[in-house]
Structure formats: C-alpha cells, structure tokens
Write a protein that holds these residues in place. Structure first.
Motif, PDB file in Angstrom:
ATOM      1  N   VAL A   1      35.270  43.244  34.042  1.00 37.89           N
ATOM      2  CA  VAL A   1      35.859  44.549  34.364  1.00 37.89           C
ATOM      3  C   VAL A   1      36.471  44.512  35.752  1.00 37.89           C
ATOM      4  O   VAL A   1      37.613  44.938  35.975  1.00 37.89           O
ATOM      5  N   GLU A   2      35.716  43.968  36.714  1.00 39.13           N
ATOM      6  CA  GLU A   2      36.214  43.904  38.088  1.00 39.13           C
ATOM      7  C   GLU A   2      37.417  42.969  38.203  1.00 39.13           C
ATOM      8  O   GLU A   2      38.398  43.281  38.879  1.00 39.13           O
ATOM      9  N   ALA A   3      37.365  41.805  37.537  1.00 42.29           N
ATOM     10  CA  ALA A   3      38.463  40.836  37.626  1.00 42.29           C
ATOM     11  C   ALA A   3      39.746  41.406  37.020  1.00 42.29           C
ATOM     12  O   ALA A   3      40.828  41.306  37.619  1.00 42.29           O
ATOM     13  N   ALA A   4      39.638  42.008  35.827  1.00 43.08           N
ATOM     14  CA  ALA A   4      40.821  42.568  35.176  1.00 43.08           C
ATOM     15  C   ALA A   4      41.405  43.720  35.990  1.00 43.08           C
ATOM     16  O   ALA A   4      42.626  43.838  36.148  1.00 43.08           O
ATOM     17  N   SER A   5      40.529  44.568  36.539  1.00 40.31           N
ATOM     18  CA  SER A   5      41.002  45.717  37.328  1.00 40.31           C
ATOM     19  C   SER A   5      41.631  45.268  38.637  1.00 40.31           C
ATOM     20  O   SER A   5      42.695  45.765  39.032  1.00 40.31           O
ATOM     21  N   SER A   6      40.991  44.333  39.317  1.00 39.16           N
ATOM     22  CA  SER A   6      41.485  43.878  40.609  1.00 39.16           C
ATOM     23  C   SER A   6      42.815  43.146  40.469  1.00 39.16           C
ATOM     24  O   SER A   6      43.705  43.284  41.307  1.00 39.16           O
ATOM     25  N   THR A   7      42.938  42.353  39.412  1.00 41.29           N
ATOM     26  CA  THR A   7      44.198  41.654  39.189  1.00 41.29           C
ATOM     27  C   THR A   7      45.315  42.636  38.901  1.00 41.29           C
ATOM     28  O   THR A   7      46.443  42.486  39.382  1.00 41.29           O
TER      29      THR A   7
ATOM     30  N   SER B   1      44.420  38.937  44.293  1.00 43.37           N
ATOM     31  CA  SER B   1      43.483  39.313  43.230  1.00 43.37           C
ATOM     32  C   SER B   1      42.059  38.924  43.599  1.00 43.37           C
ATOM     33  O   SER B   1      41.111  39.687  43.390  1.00 43.37           O
ATOM     34  N   VAL B   2      41.904  37.709  44.148  1.00 43.38           N
ATOM     35  CA  VAL B   2      40.574  37.208  44.483  1.00 43.38           C
ATOM     36  C   VAL B   2      39.936  38.069  45.577  1.00 43.38           C
ATOM     37  O   VAL B   2      38.765  38.449  45.480  1.00 43.38           O
ATOM     38  N   ALA B   3      40.693  38.365  46.629  1.00 44.59           N
ATOM     39  CA  ALA B   3      40.150  39.187  47.715  1.00 44.59           C
ATOM     40  C   ALA B   3      39.767  40.570  47.208  1.00 44.59           C
ATOM     41  O   ALA B   3      38.733  41.131  47.587  1.00 44.59           O
ATOM     42  N   ASN B   4      40.588  41.131  46.329  1.00 40.90           N
ATOM     43  CA  ASN B   4      40.299  42.435  45.746  1.00 40.90           C
ATOM     44  C   ASN B   4      39.015  42.379  44.927  1.00 40.90           C
ATOM     45  O   ASN B   4      38.158  43.267  45.006  1.00 40.90           O
ATOM     46  N   VAL B   5      38.856  41.316  44.124  1.00 44.16           N
ATOM     47  CA  VAL B   5      37.658  41.143  43.301  1.00 44.16           C
ATOM     48  C   VAL B   5      36.399  41.125  44.151  1.00 44.16           C
ATOM     49  O   VAL B   5      35.423  41.827  43.873  1.00 44.16           O
ATOM     50  N   VAL B   6      36.419  40.323  45.191  1.00 39.70           N
ATOM     51  CA  VAL B   6      35.200  40.111  45.980  1.00 39.70           C
ATOM     52  C   VAL B   6      34.854  41.334  46.819  1.00 39.70           C
ATOM     53  O   VAL B   6      33.689  41.747  46.875  1.00 39.70           O
ATOM     54  N   THR B   7      35.849  41.934  47.456  1.00 41.95           N
ATOM     55  CA  THR B   7      35.549  43.057  48.355  1.00 41.95           C
ATOM     56  C   THR B   7      35.086  44.293  47.583  1.00 41.95           C
ATOM     57  O   THR B   7      34.062  44.896  47.901  1.00 41.95           O
ATOM     58  N   SER B   8      35.826  44.672  46.533  1.00 42.97           N
ATOM     59  CA  SER B   8      35.374  45.846  45.767  1.00 42.97           C
ATOM     60  C   SER B   8      34.282  45.461  44.774  1.00 42.97           C
ATOM     61  O   SER B   8      33.395  46.259  44.482  1.00 42.97           O
TER      62      SER B   8
ATOM     63  N   GLY C   1      45.640  45.414  40.133  1.00 45.64           N
ATOM     64  CA  GLY C   1      46.025  46.137  41.349  1.00 45.64           C
ATOM     65  C   GLY C   1      47.402  45.747  41.848  1.00 45.64           C
ATOM     66  O   GLY C   1      48.115  46.567  42.439  1.00 45.64           O
ATOM     67  N   GLN C   2      47.809  44.484  41.590  1.00 39.82           N
ATOM     68  CA  GLN C   2      49.133  44.039  42.026  1.00 39.82           C
ATOM     69  C   GLN C   2      50.254  44.612  41.159  1.00 39.82           C
ATOM     70  O   GLN C   2      51.423  44.507  41.510  1.00 39.82           O
ATOM     71  N   LEU C   3      49.880  45.190  40.020  1.00 46.65           N
ATOM     72  CA  LEU C   3      50.870  45.812  39.140  1.00 46.65           C
ATOM     73  C   LEU C   3      51.057  47.292  39.457  1.00 46.65           C
ATOM     74  O   LEU C   3      51.949  47.930  38.916  1.00 46.65           O
TER      75      LEU C   3
ATOM     76  N   LEU D   1      41.261  32.191  38.399  1.00 47.04           N
ATOM     77  CA  LEU D   1      40.616  32.232  39.715  1.00 47.04           C
ATOM     78  C   LEU D   1      39.948  33.574  39.998  1.00 47.04           C
ATOM     79  O   LEU D   1      38.845  33.622  40.548  1.00 47.04           O
ATOM     80  N   ALA D   2      40.610  34.673  39.648  1.00 50.07           N
ATOM     81  CA  ALA D   2      40.020  35.993  39.908  1.00 50.07           C
ATOM     82  C   ALA D   2      38.752  36.181  39.081  1.00 50.07           C
ATOM     83  O   ALA D   2      37.751  36.726  39.565  1.00 50.07           O
ATOM     84  N   ALA D   3      38.789  35.737  37.823  1.00 52.14           N
ATOM     85  CA  ALA D   3      37.604  35.859  36.962  1.00 52.14           C
ATOM     86  C   ALA D   3      36.472  34.969  37.458  1.00 52.14           C
ATOM     87  O   ALA D   3      35.295  35.357  37.424  1.00 52.14           O
ATOM     88  N   PHE D   4      36.809  33.768  37.947  1.00 53.06           N
ATOM     89  CA  PHE D   4      35.779  32.874  38.468  1.00 53.06           C
ATOM     90  C   PHE D   4      35.137  33.464  39.726  1.00 53.06           C
ATOM     91  O   PHE D   4      33.929  33.333  39.935  1.00 53.06           O
ATOM     92  N   ALA D   5      35.948  34.114  40.567  1.00 50.29           N
ATOM     93  CA  ALA D   5      35.403  34.771  41.759  1.00 50.29           C
ATOM     94  C   ALA D   5      34.471  35.910  41.361  1.00 50.29           C
ATOM     95  O   ALA D   5      33.400  36.092  41.945  1.00 50.29           O
ATOM     96  N   ALA D   6      34.874  36.680  40.343  1.00 51.25           N
ATOM     97  CA  ALA D   6      34.016  37.769  39.854  1.00 51.25           C
ATOM     98  C   ALA D   6      32.718  37.223  39.285  1.00 51.25           C
ATOM     99  O   ALA D   6      31.648  37.817  39.473  1.00 51.25           O
ATOM    100  N   ALA D   7      32.794  36.087  38.596  1.00 52.52           N
ATOM    101  CA  ALA D   7      31.588  35.453  38.068  1.00 52.52           C
ATOM    102  C   ALA D   7      30.657  35.045  39.206  1.00 52.52           C
ATOM    103  O   ALA D   7      29.429  35.141  39.085  1.00 52.52           O
ATOM    104  N   GLY D   8      31.251  34.595  40.322  1.00 54.88           N
ATOM    105  CA  GLY D   8      30.450  34.237  41.490  1.00 54.88           C
ATOM    106  C   GLY D   8      29.701  35.428  42.053  1.00 54.88           C
ATOM    107  O   GLY D   8      28.539  35.316  42.449  1.00 54.88           O
TER     108      GLY D   8
END
Length: 658
Positions: free
Chosen positions: A285-291, A257-264, A293-295, A526-533
C-alpha cells in the motif's frame, strides 16, 4: 506485537533510503571536507537562485556551471564503492579529489573561453578535445555513483553505437561518428550533455526541488500525515487510507519514490500492521501510494518539467499538470478501493476516537498548505514556472513564521538551501547522461528508425505498439530514475505512438506513467523493496502486491491514449463526466475482483466476470461502456441480494416466547 509497533528511527530511515535509492547514498563528511561540501552545496543553491531572480546566463554558461557544481559535489559526496567507504581523517580517495578538481575545470571551461569557443565554429583545438572527452567520462562516472549502474551502461551503449554504427545490421546502421565529432556534439553544442534535459535541470527542476526542501523545513511533510489521519483515520482500514492520502500529498514535495516510501512509511506501515494488515500488503500500500505521488499534480516528478520542453508546441507546465489530474485521481482511487475491500475482507476497523489526534488542532494549521495553493494559483494564472517556484518558496518562508515550532531562522534557511542542492545532484547527473543519449539519437537518426521499427513490429496497430512501448519503459525503469527513463522512452518510443495519430501529450504521458511505476514492478521494484525493508516483509511478494494495487496505472494510460478526453483534450463536460464515471466503476469492479471480495467473498467465476466488466467500462467506447455497465449492475445486484439474505438469516430472533 512489540516489534510491529516500532517505528523506524530517522537514522534507520536514512539507511533504508540509501540502500534502495542510489541518489541518497552520500558520505557523511566531517572536518574541512565537510565544510567544503556544505559551502559547495550552499553556493550551488545561491547560483541557481541568482539566475532565477536576475535571469539565466547564456545557455552554455548556465548549463556548464550547473554541471560543474553537480559533478564536483558528486565526487566529494558519493563514494566510488559504497561497501568500501573511507572513514577517519581521509574520508575521500585521492582520485575523488582529482575528479572533483577536473569537474570544476569542466564547469569553468565555457565561462572562461566562451568567445573563443563561439568563434571557432565547431573546430576543436587539442585542449577543447581533451576537456570535452573528460567531460563525457566524468558524466558517466558521476551518473554511476549518484544514479546507478543501469543508466550509465545505457549511455555507454549509445556512445558505442554512435562510434561504431556502420557495423550495425539492417536499419540500425549509420555512417558512424568520429571521436572528434562525438566530443564536439556532446560538449560543444546544445545537442548533447548541454542539451534540453540539463537545461531543464539547471532551471525549473532545481527550483522545485528547492521548494520541496523548504516545505520539509516548515513541517509540511509531518502535517500531511496529521491531515491524512484527520481525513481518513476513522474509515474502514483507516491507516491504509491514511497512507494513500498522505503519500499522494507527500509526492508534491518528494521527487523520489523510495524517499517517499521510507519517510511516510515509517509512520503508516506500523499503523497498518498493528490494525491487522499483512506486512506484505502494508508495504505494498505504501509503495504503490508513494510511487504514485510523482503522478500527482501540481508538482509531479522531475520528468514532467522535461515534458514541457520535449513536447514544445507552446505547451505549458500547467497544461501537463491539468491533463494529469484525472488519471492521478483514478490511480489513487484504485488503490483506495482495493485497500477498502481488503479491510472488509479481513474485518478491519478504522482508528478509534481515542486513537485519533485532535481534528481542531490539525485543521488550525491548514495554513501550512498555502505554499502549495500558491503554486497552483500561479501556474493557473500563467506565471512562468521559475517565478512560480520562487514566489512559492517565499510564501513557504512567510508561512513558517506564523508558528514558533515551524519558524525558519537564518540557520534553517541555509540548511534548506543545502538540502535542496543535495537532492538536485542525482537529477543533474541523470539529465547530463540523458543528454548523451539524446545527442546520439539525434545525430544518428536512431529515434525515427526505432519508432518506425516499433510500429512495423506491432504490425501498424496501436494497441500492440502501446504494449511494446510499455514493456520498454518498464525494463528501462528497472533501477533507473524516472528522469532518464522518460528521456529515453520519449525520444525512442513516444514517436512510434505519435506516428499512429495519438496526440503528443497522450503519448508522452503514456511513457511517463510506465517509467514511474517501474519502481513497483517486479523483478526490480526499488520502492516496493524499500517498503518491504520498513515492514520487515518479503521483498518480491511486496512487489507483486504493489503491482496489483497499482493496477490502475497499467490500465489508465491505455484509456487516455484511446480517449484523450480523460486528459481534458478537446473534451466537453458531458464526455469528461461519462469517462470519469465509467472509469471509476471499472476500477471498483476490477479492484473487487483482484481482492476477491465485494460485499462477500467472490467465487472465481464472479471475479472473472468483474474483470471483464471493469475492462469494458474503462475502455472508452459507448457499446463497451453499456455492456460493462449491465454486467456491473448484475454483479452488484447479486452481491447485494446475497448480503441482504445473509443479514436476515443471521439476524437474531427477537420474538419473545409467550
């Protein structure tokens, strides 16, 4: 505005991924150590390809070699303390070298002494005991480094429970395992470290991670972004919808999820901010969508491959991917609906024609999706998963040759093998640690005890049992990888749901869902925190917004447990269409209520009625559906009439005075 238009450099992206994703925090080795790590990773991939093509070795040999590669490379690439990484000539510590050598010994032990170990029939020699004990300790430390502290602590707690269970109170008490019995179970049977989780890692999961690495090398990841702009860029709030669409596609090649968040997100979040979305909402939006992705089938998170083995009963990976399709679509529909209402609420536009790339040029590269189409067709045709992955890798290589920009030469081929192996290290460690947990649960009978205890705590009712299971999965998922989370919850919590008559697939997908969305659920998201970054936003608020956008993921699992038709289990086409229709209408009602806007700003009482309407529509009962539909139509009519009256009131008077 200059700062919000800036996109992250590749180096900044890697720093963010490493900060929030333990599996990405590797050393950058140079010199002789760099060559050792590089060729070690290459050898790891070549071993996995060889066994995939010519057949796997005996279970103990296949799994220990896989484990030996992973452990030794983890101790080379992952520092014991990230804040005190060594640089210069000596880039690793002396104990890292010792641990790496011990890991090679552990990986070679079963292949070297296979006949003796099989003939010993469970009797351990002194050397066997020492090697087995070292293997347990190495797995725990490698897991801490590559995956994170939470899952290591959980594994240690289970080990202590196995050793000292006789001192536990009530139904948790058991006879206790001796240290020798513990070591034997963990390393000299296929019930512990060498159990089902590592078996799946050493076959299916590795090949799909390798497939993802080849897709990235062919430029499919960037193509997903371009295709998303072509499809959704002109719509209201276009960049947010681009983020949803591209992240759903990126999920097919990214297991993180984190890698997906940061790259896209490095691409989509600046676009959303430039258009006018608040930075926390853009990150959410990015964090929820990227997470999510695994579904998204056809290639879901690594845990989906474990599900095949854990459920058994002849179920195939395609059965799981097919069952997960409609819930995944509803999940992304929920995010899409809310971003649409938010864009309307604050008056955002889509991208202009000048801001859009050439659609003709984008659609001329549609062939880049052939590898993913290949894997879907092969899985539908019943081809075994490993062969489907191999053929799809081959198609990805052939597709890359069509265009000079994406053409893979020998160098790119080798780098894809190395990157695939690198992404597999964290998964191997997580599945080995999960094997420790499963082994203890099996030997002590803890799984059935906890399942019965959970049902008793919930009073034997299904909904309270589901809620307790959801809470357990979310807590376990805070900082832990989905793979390990799924193994624990499917071993302990899923049986409780199954005891109440729920189909196995529904129960396992239920815990799978909540294990994944733990990545965007505060307080540890973690995914949301990465998106916040990436967005320069406040992390906790981004996490709250992410959870709100992903509200569908908190509702849909209850729906497919109560109504397995949503998973296409024993469903007629009429039932399926009705469930999908009512669920989508329910998500529209709930989405409007959460954003506070439909065709106009909503009063708090309207929002409450909309939430009730949405929940009634989503709940799979005919009476609740009809009641929810009546409320939905009434609220829609109220919004429509107000909008029409307001439009007429604001229409300029075109009469010409005489």
């Amino acid at each position: 505005m200059a700062e919000i238009e800036k996109q992250l450099t590749e180096e900044e992206q890697q720093e963010l991924i490493a900060k929030y994703d333990p599996e990405a925090g590797t050393r950058k080795l140079t010199g002789i150590l760099g060559y050792i790590a590089f060729f070690g990773l290459l050898a790891f991939s070549l071993f996995q390809l060889y066994t995939a093509i010519f057949g796997v070795f005996t279970a103990q040999i296949q799994r220990t070699v896989h484990l030996g590669f992973a452990l030794s490379l983890i101790f080379l690439l992952f520092p014991a303390n990230r804040k005190k990484q060594k640089t210069g000539k000596f880039q690793i510590t002396w104990y890292d070298g010792i641990l790496a050598v011990l890991s090679i010994g552990v990986g070679a032990y079963w292949p070297l002494f296979f006949d003796d170990l099989v003939m010993s029939v469970g009797r351990l020699s002194t050397l066997d005991f020492i090697v087995g004990a070292i293997a347990i300790l190495l797995v725990l430390e490698a897991t801490r480094r590559a995956v994170g502290l939470p899952i290591m602590i959980i594994a240690v707690i289970f080990v202590l429970y196995g050793l000292f269970g006789q001192y536990m109170p009530g139904f948790l008490s058991h006879r206790g395992l001796t240290l020798e019995r513990l070591v034997q179970t963990m390393f000299f049977t296929t019930d512990g470290i060498l159990g089902t989780p590592l078996a799946v890692s050493s076959t299916f999961i590795f090949l799909f991670l390798l497939f993802g690495a080849f897709l990235i090398r062919t430029g499919v990841g960037q193509y997903f972004n371009d295709l998303s702009i072509a499809v959704a860029g002109r719509r209201i709030g276009g960049p947010a919808k681009v983020a949803i669409f591209s992240s759903a596609l990126q999920g097919t090649i990214s297991g993180s999820s984190v890698a997906n968040v940061v790259t896209s997100g490095a691409f989509t979040i600046p676009m959303m901010k430039n258009l006018g979305y608040k930075k926390e909402f853009a990150g959410a939006v990015e964090a929820a969508s990227s997470t999510g992705g695994q579904l998204m089938p056809p290639i879901m998170g690594a845990a989906a491959f474990l599900m095949v083995e854990f459920i058994g009963n002849g179920i195939t990976y395609w059965d799981i991917a097919k069952a997960a399709a409609i819930p995944a679509i509803l999940y992304f529909a929920g995010i899409w609906i809310m971003t649409h209402f938010e864009a309307k609420r604050i008056g955002l536009r889509g991208l202009t024609k000048e801001e859009m790339p050439s659609r003709k040029e984008i659609f001329s590269k549609i062939y880049l999706l052939l590898p993913i189409l290949t894997i879907v067709v092969l899985l539908m045709a019943g081809v075994i998963v490993t062969h489907a992955a191999l053929y799809s890798i081959l198609v990805a290589i052939l597709v890359s040759l069509i265009n000079k920009e994406t053409r893979m030469g020998p160098k790119e081929f080798v780098f894809a093998l190395v990157e695939g192996a690198r992404t597999a290290l964290g998964v191997a460690a997580a599945t080995a640690a999960a094997g420790i947990i499963v082994g203890i649960v099996t030997k002590t009978g803890l799984g059935l005890k906890l399942a019965n205890g959970l049902v008793d705590l919930a009073g034997g009712y299904l909904i309270p049992t589901l809620m307790l299971t959801m809470i357990a999965a979310l807590i376990l998922g805070m900082g832990s990888p989905t793979t390990a989370n799924y193994v624990i919850t499917s071993t302990i919590a899923a049986p409780a749901i199954i005891l109440l008559g729920v189909p196995d697939l529904s129960a396992h997908l239920f815990v799978f869902y909540f294990g994944i969305i733990a990545d965007i659920t505060p307080p540890v998201a973690l995914a949301a925190f990465a998106a916040a970054g990436v967005a320069g936003a406040e992390p906790f608020k981004t996490g709250v917004d992410s959870a709100k956008l992903a509200i569908a993921a908190f509702i849909i699992p209850y729906v497919f447990v109560l109504s397995p038709e949503l998973l296409m289990i024993d469903a007629t086409w009429y039932e399926l269409v009705w469930v999908i229709l009512t669920s989508v209408l329910g998500m529209i009602a709930i989405g409007a209520a959460i954003i506070g806007y439909w065709m106009r700003k909503m009063h708090w009482l309207e929002r409450i009625v909309n939430i009730i309407s949405g929940l009634l529509l989503i709940y799979p009962e005919r009476i609740s559906d009809i009641t929810g539909l009546i409320l939905f139509v009434a609220m829609f009519a109220l919004q429509f009439i107000w909008k029409r009256n307001n439009d007429q009131k604001n229409k300029p008077n075109m009469a010409v005075e005489s």
